[in-house]
Enzyme design. Sequence first.
Site, PDB file in Angstrom:
ATOM      1  CG  ASP A   1     -14.268  20.157   2.268  1.00  0.00           C
ATOM      2  OD1 ASP A   1     -14.135  19.141   1.573  1.00  0.00           O
ATOM      3  OD2 ASP A   1     -15.313  20.814   2.346  1.00  0.00           O
TER       4      ASP A   1
ATOM      5  CB  ILE B   1      -7.440  21.828  -1.682  1.00  0.00           C
ATOM      6  CG1 ILE B   1      -6.483  20.786  -1.104  1.00  0.00           C
ATOM      7  CG2 ILE B   1      -6.680  22.993  -2.277  1.00  0.00           C
ATOM      8  CD1 ILE B   1      -5.500  20.237  -2.137  1.00  0.00           C
ATOM      9  CG  ASP B   2     -13.191  20.997  -1.926  1.00  0.00           C
ATOM     10  OD1 ASP B   2     -13.260  21.828  -1.013  1.00  0.00           O
ATOM     11  OD2 ASP B   2     -13.726  21.136  -3.042  1.00  0.00           O
ATOM     12  CE  LYS B   3     -12.810  12.048   2.773  1.00  0.00           C
ATOM     13  NZ  LYS B   3     -13.971  11.393   3.429  1.00  0.00           N
TER      14      LYS B   3
ATOM     15  NE  ARG C   1     -16.456  19.633  -5.793  1.00  0.00           N
ATOM     16  CZ  ARG C   1     -16.725  19.124  -4.607  1.00  0.00           C
ATOM     17  NH1 ARG C   1     -16.047  19.527  -3.525  1.00  0.00           N
ATOM     18  NH2 ARG C   1     -17.686  18.221  -4.468  1.00  0.00           N
TER      19      ARG C   1
END
Length: 356
Positions: free
Chosen positions: A18, A163-165, A266
């Site tokens: 992702d 974008i991330d899960k 992150r």
Amino acid sequence: MTDPHYRADDPLVDVIPDDEEAGLYEHFAVIADKGQTPMRLDKFLTVRMEHCSRNRIQAAADSGNILVNDRPAKSSYKVKPLDRISLVLPYPRRETELVAENIPLDIPYEDADLLIVDKPAGMVVHPGVGNWSGTLVNALLYHLRGSEVAGDEELRAGLVHRIDKNTSGLLVVAKNEQVHARLAKQFFDHTISRRYVALVWGDFEQDEGTITGNIGRSPRERQKMYVFEDGSDGKHAVTHWRVLRRYGYVTLVECRLETGRTHQIRVHMAWQGHPLFNDERYGGDRILKGTTFAKYRQFIENCFALMPRHALHARLLGFEHPMTHRTVTFESELPGDFRALLEKWDNYATTVEKEN
């Protein structure tokens, strides 16, 4: 940006599927023969490439995605002997058949050329190992059925970035080839405005700042990204941040991306000693700041249960509309789990202030 030489069959794709940003991927590369007669670039590539229309090639050229001798070239360029030609497009090579699925989407804006999706946390953006259905792409194929991008699997349902899960928030989706290529170029040039809201562990001495550090896959843990402090590896990455609200043990910050590396916010925040709250991959899913009292531990566990994902939301997305050339900006409210988490911290901070 994603490495332009990334291949869809790279074994690391299953580990980190992702990516924050789709980037540009090399789909075709060739050196013209010594005896090559002058020929328009779009015609040359149409002849040489299978399953790639002249329209797609022209759109790619208009967006600067076709390189001749490492420089962008237009469709009308006349190919010469020994020219080195490569075509990069804003989606990886096809891995598997994509299936349209009737999945409800939150679409705050849509016109004839593009749409904005407010993605919920928990939804994977693109099909991959372990997630072949129920993804945003599956939903977009259904929503855009009958359109140019839905009819061509290689366009990945108009998706330009990811974008991330477990990150919620805004994504832009193209509805035709030309818009797709032009948006991809804006991401490539880092002219897209993106702002995120994150709750991170710890407090900051300053009210705002900038984190600069190359990001690449961790040499020790394949499921993580990593900051290479000496700049010897990874890709250049810059994150600007400012404090929105201080809770003492955690801080609400706004992050503005200058680049779009995988897991950028992150990993940058974790590198600075401020992992995102409840980010299990980067160490934010345990108590990093605070007291040793059992009451506080229970409070944190309740917070984790209230928002069982990392506390990150893609709040703002701004760019030049590919057709009108006007700057457009879209904003998304914090989702319910994030608002509930902040309300809990607001109550906690108020209680602590009264006790002191």
